[in-house]
Design a protein around this motif. Structure first.
Motif, PDB file in Angstrom:
ATOM      1  N   ARG A 101     -62.654-101.540  31.802  1.00  0.00           N
ATOM      2  CA  ARG A 101     -62.918-100.444  30.874  1.00  0.00           C
ATOM      3  C   ARG A 101     -61.657 -99.634  30.720  1.00  0.00           C
ATOM      4  NH1 ARG A 101     -64.004 -95.054  32.382  1.00  0.00           N
ATOM      5  NH2 ARG A 101     -64.263 -94.784  34.626  1.00  0.00           N
ATOM      6  N   SER A 102     -61.526 -99.023  29.577  1.00  0.00           N
ATOM      7  CA  SER A 102     -60.341 -98.250  29.244  1.00  0.00           C
ATOM      8  C   SER A 102     -60.349 -96.928  29.996  1.00  0.00           C
ATOM      9  CB  SER A 102     -60.323 -98.002  27.741  1.00  0.00           C
ATOM     10  OG  SER A 102     -59.189 -97.260  27.389  1.00  0.00           O
TER      11      SER A 102
ATOM     12  N   MET B 253     -71.255-103.877  28.655  1.00  0.00           N
ATOM     13  CA  MET B 253     -72.238-103.125  29.428  1.00  0.00           C
ATOM     14  C   MET B 253     -71.942-101.635  29.261  1.00  0.00           C
ATOM     15  SD  MET B 253     -73.109-103.258  33.494  1.00  0.00           S
ATOM     16  CE  MET B 253     -71.769-102.219  34.046  1.00  0.00           C
ATOM     17  N   ASP B 254     -72.927-100.889  28.788  1.00  0.00           N
ATOM     18  CA  ASP B 254     -72.820 -99.433  28.682  1.00  0.00           C
ATOM     19  C   ASP B 254     -73.526 -98.822  29.880  1.00  0.00           C
ATOM     20  OD1 ASP B 254     -71.428 -99.287  26.205  1.00  0.00           O
ATOM     21  OD2 ASP B 254     -73.288 -99.775  25.165  1.00  0.00           O
TER      22      ASP B 254
ATOM     23  N   THR C 181     -68.126 -97.727  28.751  1.00  0.00           N
ATOM     24  CA  THR C 181     -68.345 -99.069  28.213  1.00  0.00           C
ATOM     25  C   THR C 181     -67.431-100.046  28.940  1.00  0.00           C
ATOM     26  OG1 THR C 181     -68.918 -98.197  26.039  1.00  0.00           O
ATOM     27  CG2 THR C 181     -68.265-100.506  26.145  1.00  0.00           C
ATOM     28  N   TYR C 182     -68.040-101.051  29.564  1.00  0.00           N
ATOM     29  CA  TYR C 182     -67.302-102.110  30.252  1.00  0.00           C
ATOM     30  C   TYR C 182     -67.385-103.376  29.415  1.00  0.00           C
ATOM     31  CZ  TYR C 182     -67.079 -99.402  34.586  1.00  0.00           C
ATOM     32  OH  TYR C 182     -66.805 -98.446  35.525  1.00  0.00           O
ATOM     33  N   TYR C 183     -66.280-104.078  29.324  1.00  0.00           N
ATOM     34  CA  TYR C 183     -66.224-105.372  28.666  1.00  0.00           C
ATOM     35  C   TYR C 183     -66.090-106.423  29.758  1.00  0.00           C
ATOM     36  CZ  TYR C 183     -65.432-102.577  24.536  1.00  0.00           C
ATOM     37  OH  TYR C 183     -65.569-101.657  23.524  1.00  0.00           O
ATOM     38  N   PHE C 184     -66.942-107.437  29.703  1.00  0.00           N
ATOM     39  CA  PHE C 184     -66.966-108.438  30.765  1.00  0.00           C
ATOM     40  C   PHE C 184     -66.599-109.821  30.255  1.00  0.00           C
ATOM     41  CE2 PHE C 184     -69.260-105.275  33.090  1.00  0.00           C
ATOM     42  CZ  PHE C 184     -68.942-105.543  34.417  1.00  0.00           C
TER      43      PHE C 184
ATOM     44  N   LEU D  14     -59.452 -99.936  34.141  1.00  0.00           N
ATOM     45  CA  LEU D  14     -60.106-100.146  35.421  1.00  0.00           C
ATOM     46  C   LEU D  14     -60.683-101.559  35.413  1.00  0.00           C
ATOM     47  CD1 LEU D  14     -61.236 -99.101  38.138  1.00  0.00           C
ATOM     48  CD2 LEU D  14     -63.261 -98.354  36.850  1.00  0.00           C
ATOM     49  N   LEU D  15     -60.293-102.365  36.382  1.00  0.00           N
ATOM     50  CA  LEU D  15     -60.786-103.742  36.480  1.00  0.00           C
ATOM     51  C   LEU D  15     -61.830-103.789  37.587  1.00  0.00           C
ATOM     52  CD1 LEU D  15     -57.355-105.607  36.344  1.00  0.00           C
ATOM     53  CD2 LEU D  15     -58.772-104.802  34.450  1.00  0.00           C
ATOM     54  N   VAL D  16     -62.957-104.409  37.306  1.00  0.00           N
ATOM     55  CA  VAL D  16     -64.054-104.488  38.277  1.00  0.00           C
ATOM     56  C   VAL D  16     -64.610-105.899  38.337  1.00  0.00           C
ATOM     57  CG1 VAL D  16     -64.731-102.067  37.978  1.00  0.00           C
ATOM     58  CG2 VAL D  16     -65.776-103.806  36.548  1.00  0.00           C
ATOM     59  N   LYS D  17     -65.317-106.151  39.409  1.00  0.00           N
ATOM     60  CA  LYS D  17     -66.037-107.422  39.536  1.00  0.00           C
ATOM     61  C   LYS D  17     -67.506-107.101  39.725  1.00  0.00           C
ATOM     62  CE  LYS D  17     -66.496-111.683  42.043  1.00  0.00           C
ATOM     63  NZ  LYS D  17     -66.053-112.533  43.137  1.00  0.00           N
ATOM     64  N   LYS D  18     -68.356-107.709  38.908  1.00  0.00           N
ATOM     65  CA  LYS D  18     -69.800-107.505  38.982  1.00  0.00           C
ATOM     66  C   LYS D  18     -70.340-108.355  40.135  1.00  0.00           C
ATOM     67  CE  LYS D  18     -71.913-107.829  35.068  1.00  0.00           C
ATOM     68  NZ  LYS D  18     -72.637-108.355  33.897  1.00  0.00           N
ATOM     69  N   GLU D  19     -71.113-107.748  40.999  1.00  0.00           N
ATOM     70  CA  GLU D  19     -71.740-108.506  42.079  1.00  0.00           C
ATOM     71  C   GLU D  19     -72.915-109.261  41.505  1.00  0.00           C
ATOM     72  OE1 GLU D  19     -70.534-108.785  45.141  1.00  0.00           O
ATOM     73  OE2 GLU D  19     -68.876-107.529  44.478  1.00  0.00           O
TER      74      GLU D  19
END
Length: 115
Positions: free
Chosen positions: A101-102, A84-85, A91-94, A109-114
């Protein structure tokens, strides 16, 4: 006369029945649904492992981790489900709903998509 799709035995019972028993139904469906090649199985295993690592390192939905920590747990940066850009150029890699993302200095950075 209908026969079982798995063992070809005679089927007794409902008109729309396809299998003579639960074990034949399970065996048939296991054959149909198994991964067709070792390559697919290996890729799926790597995706599952990466997902479990992100879940472990990101219990609250947003956190940071070092590249070394991710690698030490067995994370493989070559395997992800989508990219996802953002409008800001990040740029996030899921892996499904878990992403990363770096950042600077080998941090991620670690994220969780709602959903």
């Amino acid at each position: 006369m209908k026969t079982c799709l798995e063992c070809s035995e005679k089927i007794v019972g409902r008109e729309d029945k396809k299998f003579c028993s639960d074990s034949c139904r399970n065996a048939y469906n296991n054959k149909i649904n198994k991964d067709s090649t070792n390559f697919m199985r290996n890729v799926n295993n790597k995706l599952r492992k990466n997902y479990r690592i992100l879940l472990e390192l990101n219990p609250d939905g947003k956190s940071k981790a070092t590249r070394d920590k991710m690698l030490s747990k067995g994370f493989d940066f070559d395997f992800f489900t989508n990219i996802m850009d953002t409008k800001t150029g990040n740029t996030y890699y899921f892996l499904y709903d878990q992403g990363y993302r770096s950042l600077e200095n080998d941090y991620y950075l670690l994220v969780k998509k709602e959903l």
